[in-house]
Design a protein around this motif. Structure first.
Motif, PDB file in Angstrom:
ATOM      1  N   PHE A   1      24.843  23.392 -38.007  1.00  0.00           N
ATOM      2  CA  PHE A   1      23.419  23.110 -38.214  1.00  0.00           C
ATOM      3  C   PHE A   1      23.035  21.789 -37.547  1.00  0.00           C
ATOM      4  CE2 PHE A   1      24.872  25.289 -42.188  1.00  0.00           C
ATOM      5  CZ  PHE A   1      24.200  26.490 -42.013  1.00  0.00           C
ATOM      6  N   PRO A   2      23.193  21.651 -36.223  1.00  0.00           N
ATOM      7  CA  PRO A   2      22.843  20.364 -35.592  1.00  0.00           C
ATOM      8  C   PRO A   2      21.316  20.213 -35.502  1.00  0.00           C
ATOM      9  CG  PRO A   2      23.496  21.963 -33.927  1.00  0.00           C
ATOM     10  CD  PRO A   2      23.635  22.648 -35.253  1.00  0.00           C
ATOM     11  N   PRO A   3      20.784  19.055 -35.872  1.00  0.00           N
ATOM     12  CA  PRO A   3      19.335  18.847 -35.720  1.00  0.00           C
ATOM     13  C   PRO A   3      19.009  18.501 -34.279  1.00  0.00           C
ATOM     14  CG  PRO A   3      20.349  16.877 -36.584  1.00  0.00           C
ATOM     15  CD  PRO A   3      21.466  17.860 -36.381  1.00  0.00           C
ATOM     16  N   ASP A   4      17.763  18.672 -33.883  1.00  0.00           N
ATOM     17  CA  ASP A   4      17.400  18.224 -32.543  1.00  0.00           C
ATOM     18  C   ASP A   4      16.044  17.528 -32.569  1.00  0.00           C
ATOM     19  OD1 ASP A   4      16.632  21.574 -31.454  1.00  0.00           O
ATOM     20  OD2 ASP A   4      15.252  20.037 -32.131  1.00  0.00           O
ATOM     21  N   ALA A   5      15.736  16.892 -31.443  1.00  0.00           N
ATOM     22  CA  ALA A   5      14.520  16.066 -31.378  1.00  0.00           C
ATOM     23  C   ALA A   5      13.270  16.925 -31.571  1.00  0.00           C
ATOM     24  CB  ALA A   5      14.478  15.334 -30.044  1.00  0.00           C
ATOM     25  N   GLY A   6      13.313  18.176 -31.129  1.00  0.00           N
ATOM     26  CA  GLY A   6      12.156  19.064 -31.282  1.00  0.00           C
ATOM     27  C   GLY A   6      11.849  19.326 -32.753  1.00  0.00           C
ATOM     28  N   GLU A   7      12.874  19.548 -33.547  1.00  0.00           N
ATOM     29  CA  GLU A   7      12.672  19.760 -34.988  1.00  0.00           C
ATOM     30  C   GLU A   7      12.112  18.494 -35.638  1.00  0.00           C
ATOM     31  OE1 GLU A   7      16.453  22.829 -35.394  1.00  0.00           O
ATOM     32  OE2 GLU A   7      16.606  20.787 -36.147  1.00  0.00           O
ATOM     33  N   ALA A   8      12.652  17.346 -35.230  1.00  0.00           N
ATOM     34  CA  ALA A   8      12.180  16.081 -35.803  1.00  0.00           C
ATOM     35  C   ALA A   8      10.700  15.867 -35.461  1.00  0.00           C
ATOM     36  CB  ALA A   8      13.024  14.915 -35.283  1.00  0.00           C
ATOM     37  N   ALA A   9      10.311  16.167 -34.230  1.00  0.00           N
ATOM     38  CA  ALA A   9       8.907  15.993 -33.822  1.00  0.00           C
ATOM     39  C   ALA A   9       8.006  16.963 -34.590  1.00  0.00           C
ATOM     40  CB  ALA A   9       8.780  16.224 -32.314  1.00  0.00           C
ATOM     41  N   PHE A  10       8.499  18.174 -34.814  1.00  0.00           N
ATOM     42  CA  PHE A  10       7.748  19.201 -35.555  1.00  0.00           C
ATOM     43  C   PHE A  10       7.423  18.712 -36.967  1.00  0.00           C
ATOM     44  CE2 PHE A  10       8.036  22.789 -38.527  1.00  0.00           C
ATOM     45  CZ  PHE A  10       7.093  23.669 -38.020  1.00  0.00           C
ATOM     46  N   PHE A  11       8.452  18.270 -37.705  1.00  0.00           N
ATOM     47  CA  PHE A  11       8.211  17.834 -39.080  1.00  0.00           C
ATOM     48  C   PHE A  11       7.393  16.538 -39.112  1.00  0.00           C
ATOM     49  CE2 PHE A  11      11.839  20.682 -40.063  1.00  0.00           C
ATOM     50  CZ  PHE A  11      11.229  21.431 -41.050  1.00  0.00           C
ATOM     51  N   THR A  12       7.627  15.661 -38.148  1.00  0.00           N
ATOM     52  CA  THR A  12       6.853  14.407 -38.107  1.00  0.00           C
ATOM     53  C   THR A  12       5.360  14.715 -37.975  1.00  0.00           C
ATOM     54  OG1 THR A  12       8.708  13.254 -37.106  1.00  0.00           O
ATOM     55  CG2 THR A  12       6.571  12.217 -36.865  1.00  0.00           C
ATOM     56  N   ALA A  13       5.028  15.660 -37.087  1.00  0.00           N
ATOM     57  CA  ALA A  13       3.611  15.995 -36.880  1.00  0.00           C
ATOM     58  C   ALA A  13       3.014  16.614 -38.148  1.00  0.00           C
ATOM     59  CB  ALA A  13       3.479  16.959 -35.705  1.00  0.00           C
ATOM     60  N   LEU A  14       3.772  17.456 -38.839  1.00  0.00           N
ATOM     61  CA  LEU A  14       3.235  18.117 -40.032  1.00  0.00           C
ATOM     62  C   LEU A  14       3.078  17.160 -41.209  1.00  0.00           C
ATOM     63  CD1 LEU A  14       5.193  21.480 -39.864  1.00  0.00           C
ATOM     64  CD2 LEU A  14       2.773  21.108 -39.379  1.00  0.00           C
ATOM     65  N   LEU A  15       3.809  16.042 -41.147  1.00  0.00           N
ATOM     66  CA  LEU A  15       3.774  15.085 -42.262  1.00  0.00           C
ATOM     67  C   LEU A  15       2.927  13.865 -41.924  1.00  0.00           C
ATOM     68  CD1 LEU A  15       7.569  15.374 -43.176  1.00  0.00           C
ATOM     69  CD2 LEU A  15       5.662  16.247 -44.541  1.00  0.00           C
ATOM     70  N   LYS A  16       2.068  13.971 -40.928  1.00  0.00           N
ATOM     71  CA  LYS A  16       1.345  12.769 -40.471  1.00  0.00           C
ATOM     72  C   LYS A  16       0.348  12.251 -41.511  1.00  0.00           C
ATOM     73  CE  LYS A  16      -2.161  15.021 -37.558  1.00  0.00           C
ATOM     74  NZ  LYS A  16      -1.849  16.417 -37.865  1.00  0.00           N
TER      75      LYS A  16
END
Ligand code: SAM
Length: 259
Positions: A17-32
């Motif tokens: 289950f490696p995380p990637d920068a795309g997933e991090a950007a996705f959640f960051t945008a949804l939690l703005k």
């Protein structure tokens, strides 16, 4: 074959289950909409490697001490169960989780899904944004017998199978599942556990039970895909919503075991 090692050994877990920068950007945008400095819950954070990539005050919560030990230093973590959150009422500014419903917490014990919704509803502030990934299918029982295979980085062979239908719930269907992972040297690990697959209306009802409304679904992790009605073949989805002042408690019918 090793049994639960998949969800206990941080090195193996990080390969599967490696995380990637795309997933991090996705959640960051949804939690703005999270107010600056407010704590955000990563519900079932595993090794918290994704949490460490978010520019937020994340509290990573998991029941697995071994995975939490591998969490990167800046992330605050807490060992606890999602059915009994160690936070005061209305104190968290948001919540998210990659692979949330795939952590088995929602299907492992009858009644846990409702208990976890109630706990989330209790600890979130009004207006808190929520982004939780859940297994989603319009007709979950039709998944029985289906399998997914993939070759992961490092040559790991991954196989996921949906087995027997175990019970129908207010939110969807619980199926027995099995994950098998084999590395190129031939070592193998497996995990067998019940998985709660939600219908879109079931996911809405579960979120409403937590007081979360304005729900839309995203195919992970694509911000452009947000829709009120997920497509027929959408198996993984991130349910996005906002916590309201008042929870909408639904009457839960008794769960029906399939014999
Ligand atoms: C599929 S993993 C996903 C972890 C993390 N969100 C990620 O993306 O890497 C699910 C996690 O949920 C945790 N979990 C399952 N049931 C739980 C419960 N009842 N309370 C707390 N954590 C739980 C597991 O230990 C596991 O680390």
């Amino acid at each position: 074959m090793n049994g639960r090692a998949l969800y206990v050994d941080p090195a193996l877990y990080s390969r599967v289950f490696p995380p990637d920068a795309g997933e991090a950007a996705f959640f960051t945008a949804l939690l703005k909409a999270v107010p600056p400095g407010a704590a955000v819950l990563d519900a079932g954070c595993g090794t918290a490697s994704l949490a460490a990539m978010l520019p937020l005050q994340v509290v990573g919560l998991d029941r697995c001490r071994e995975l939490l030990r591998a969490a990167p230093a800046p992330v605050q973590t807490v060992e606890a169960d999602l059915t009994a959150l160690p936070f005061r009422k209305g104190t968290l500014g948001g919540a998210f989780s990659r692979l949330f419903g795939y952590g088995y917490a929602l299907g492992e014990v009858p009644g846990w899904a409702a208990a976890i919704a109630e706990e989330l509803g209790r600890v979130l502030r009004p207006g808190a944004p929520v982004a939780l990934e859940v297994p989603l299918a319009h007709r979950p029982s039709r998944l029985q017998g289906i399998e997914e295979r993939a070759v992961l980085p490092g040559g790991l062979a991954y196989r996921f199978r949906y087995l027997d239908v175990l019970e129908e719930t207010a939110f969807g269907t619980v199926l027995a599942t099995r994950i098998e992972v084999r590395d190129p040297a031939g070592e193998e690990w497996h995990l067998a556990a019940p998985l709660h697959v939600y219908t879109p209306e079931g996911a809405r009802a579960w979120l409403a039970h937590a007081g979360i409304t304005e729900v839309r679904f995203h195919a992970p992790y694509d911000l452009a895909s947000g829709t009120a009605e997920p497509p027929e073949d959408c198996l993984r989805a991130v349910a996005v919503g906002v916590h309201q002042r008042k929870s909408v408690r639904i009457m839960l019918p008794a769960q029906r075991a399939i014999t």
